[in-house]
Design an enzyme around this catalytic site. Structure first.
Site, mmCIF file in Angstrom:
data_model
loop_
_atom_site.group_PDB
_atom_site.id
_atom_site.type_symbol
_atom_site.label_atom_id
_atom_site.label_comp_id
_atom_site.label_asym_id
_atom_site.label_seq_id
_atom_site.Cartn_x
_atom_site.Cartn_y
_atom_site.Cartn_z
ATOM 1 N N HIS A 1 3.047 3.526 -9.055
ATOM 2 C CA HIS A 1 2.744 1.985 -9.257
ATOM 3 C C HIS A 1 4.033 1.254 -9.886
ATOM 4 O O HIS A 1 4.652 0.217 -9.433
ATOM 5 C CB HIS A 1 1.648 1.518 -10.073
ATOM 6 C CG HIS A 1 0.362 1.982 -9.491
ATOM 7 N ND1 HIS A 1 -0.119 1.538 -8.142
ATOM 8 C CD2 HIS A 1 -0.762 2.736 -9.816
ATOM 9 C CE1 HIS A 1 -1.478 2.178 -7.708
ATOM 10 N NE2 HIS A 1 -1.645 2.635 -8.912
ATOM 11 N N SER B 1 -8.353 -4.782 4.925
ATOM 12 C CA SER B 1 -8.776 -4.707 3.619
ATOM 13 C C SER B 1 -9.457 -5.817 2.722
ATOM 14 O O SER B 1 -8.886 -5.816 1.562
ATOM 15 C CB SER B 1 -8.024 -3.796 2.498
ATOM 16 O OG SER B 1 -7.782 -2.331 3.319
ATOM 17 N N ARG C 1 -5.182 -1.969 8.524
ATOM 18 C CA ARG C 1 -6.433 -2.605 8.151
ATOM 19 C C ARG C 1 -5.945 -3.645 7.556
ATOM 20 O O ARG C 1 -4.788 -3.832 6.969
ATOM 21 C CB ARG C 1 -7.096 -1.568 6.846
ATOM 22 C CG ARG C 1 -7.987 -0.147 7.589
ATOM 23 C CD ARG C 1 -8.734 0.168 6.363
ATOM 24 N NE ARG C 1 -7.983 0.813 5.189
ATOM 25 C CZ ARG C 1 -7.418 1.859 5.324
ATOM 26 N NH1 ARG C 1 -7.554 2.822 6.348
ATOM 27 N NH2 ARG C 1 -6.612 2.545 4.374
ATOM 28 N N LEU D 1 10.225 -20.903 -4.549
ATOM 29 C CA LEU D 1 9.169 -19.997 -4.074
ATOM 30 C C LEU D 1 8.052 -20.117 -4.940
ATOM 31 O O LEU D 1 7.782 -20.022 -6.212
ATOM 32 C CB LEU D 1 9.756 -18.851 -3.966
ATOM 33 C CG LEU D 1 8.727 -17.471 -3.671
ATOM 34 C CD1 LEU D 1 8.489 -17.595 -2.062
ATOM 35 C CD2 LEU D 1 9.401 -16.227 -4.089
ATOM 36 N N ASP E 1 1.030 -1.081 0.094
ATOM 37 C CA ASP E 1 0.200 -0.114 -0.027
ATOM 38 C C ASP E 1 0.878 0.992 0.154
ATOM 39 O O ASP E 1 1.998 1.399 0.548
ATOM 40 C CB ASP E 1 -0.876 0.184 1.428
ATOM 41 C CG ASP E 1 -1.919 0.915 1.147
ATOM 42 O OD1 ASP E 1 -2.157 1.486 0.178
ATOM 43 O OD2 ASP E 1 -2.776 1.380 2.084
HETATM 44 C C1 FPP Z 1 -1.764 0.101 -3.446
HETATM 45 O O1 FPP Z 1 -1.214 1.592 -3.541
HETATM 46 C C2 FPP Z 1 -1.052 -0.768 -4.644
HETATM 47 C C3 FPP Z 1 -1.824 -1.173 -5.527
HETATM 48 C C4 FPP Z 1 -3.372 -1.180 -5.661
HETATM 49 C C5 FPP Z 1 -1.205 -1.971 -6.783
HETATM 50 C C6 FPP Z 1 -0.047 -2.746 -6.354
HETATM 51 C C7 FPP Z 1 0.795 -2.772 -7.739
HETATM 52 C C8 FPP Z 1 2.205 -2.895 -7.936
HETATM 53 C C9 FPP Z 1 3.122 -2.477 -6.841
HETATM 54 C C10 FPP Z 1 2.681 -3.156 -9.329
HETATM 55 C C11 FPP Z 1 2.524 -4.028 -10.033
HETATM 56 C C12 FPP Z 1 2.494 -5.501 -9.295
HETATM 57 C C13 FPP Z 1 3.159 -6.606 -9.695
HETATM 58 C C14 FPP Z 1 2.778 -7.881 -8.884
HETATM 59 C C15 FPP Z 1 4.193 -6.601 -10.823
HETATM 60 P P1 FPP Z 1 -2.171 2.444 -3.671
HETATM 61 O O2 FPP Z 1 -2.543 2.894 -5.036
HETATM 62 O O3 FPP Z 1 -3.738 2.285 -3.131
HETATM 63 O O4 FPP Z 1 -1.653 3.878 -2.704
HETATM 64 P P2 FPP Z 1 -2.355 4.871 -2.003
HETATM 65 O O5 FPP Z 1 -3.279 4.059 -0.757
HETATM 66 O O6 FPP Z 1 -1.414 5.792 -1.439
HETATM 67 O O7 FPP Z 1 -3.552 5.765 -3.091
#
Ligand code: FPP
Length: 245
Positions: free
Chosen positions: A36, A195, A193, A130, A19
């Site tokens: 991201h 979630s 959380r 893994l 997150d």
């Molecule tokens: C949460 O941050 C993150 C996500 C919803 C996506 C996670 C994806 C990646 C790390 C990249 C791709 C994954 C792989 C497995 C290659 P948020 O957007 O909810 O952040 P915020 O709460 O600060 O808005």
């Protein structure tokens, strides 16, 4: 940090709620999608550390069913990022004996994404190290409801009786039936959380919350979480004395 880790007490299954990508981007004056992109680097670090420690299963919450409600452009960018990351990482998966798997409603993903996942899952299916499990379009409540539906169907077909229902029968219906339950659940970004992530499976997991935003989360931070896990006393409802004897 690696020297502080007890090799005899490595968690078998670590689950991670990644997150804070959006907040990281905002903090740095960048677009959320760049957040991201930078999150992929942290994914790599955590996967690498898991291989080095000999963790059996690493489950990453990459996309929830609720995430479909984000702006369309962000959803598309996340899907494209997933495909490009999978393309790039295949040689690393093969070199490190990593098996890719998924949990969630993956049939809801765009076609290109589904095809790439199927390809990488098939290509890595013979690997024995893994298990890297991506939770994609995942909702724990939906997973539980689907399990209930499947059990109800079996009762209606008379293949099982209501009195046959127990924890293991139920757990067998979940996406995670092939994995041990998580020993450790990590969430980044200072949010406390769960979630809608692995609600049934984390009944006895140790919870670890890091204040770091996901793109800032490094291998050292992951190892710190493992050290903290190793310092916890897991009693599973028993007393300290019972655990020690
Ligand atoms: C949460 O941050 C993150 C996500 C919803 C996506 C996670 C994806 C990646 C790390 C990249 C791709 C994954 C792989 C497995 C290659 P948020 O957007 O909810 O952040 P915020 O709460 O600060 O808005």
């Amino acid at each position: 940090m690696l020297k502080n880790i007890n090799k005899d007490n490595i968690p078998e299954h670590v689950a991670v709620i990644m997150d804070g990508n959006g907040r990281w981007a905002k903090k740095n004056g960048l677009l959320r999608t760049i957040g991201h992109k930078n999150g992929v680097k942290s994914v790599r670090e955590v996967v690498e550390a898991s291989v080095e420690l000999g963790i059996s299963v690493l489950t990453l919450f990459a996309f929830s069913t609720e995430n479909w409600n984000r702006p369309k452009a962000e959803v598309s960018a996340l899907m494209e990022l997933l495909v490009s990351a999978l393309n790039k990482e295949l040689p690393t998966f093969q070199k490190n004996n990593i098996q890719l798997q998924t949990i969630g409603e993956t049939n809801a993903l765009p076609k290109g994404c589904r095809e790439k996942l199927t390809e990488i899952i098939n290509e890595t299916s013979g690997n024995t190290g893994l298990k890297l499990v991506l939770a994609l379009s995942y909702s724990s409540k939906l997973e539980i409801i689907n399990s209930i539906k499947s059990i109800a169907q079996k009762i209606s077909d008379k293949t099982i009786k209501p009195e046959d229902i127990n924890e293991s029968l139920f757990a067998n219906e979940l996406y995670t039936s092939d994995y041990p339950n998580p020993d450790l659940l990590i969430r980044t970004s200072g949010e406390y959380r769960i979630s809608n992530f692995l609600l049934w499976q984390i009944a006895y997991a140790e919870l670890y919350f890091s204040p770091k935003l996901w793109p800032d989360f490094t291998k050292a931070d992951f190892l710190e979480a493992i050290v903290e896990y190793q310092n916890r006393e897991r009693r599973f409802g028993k007393t300290t004395e019972q655990i020690k004897n």
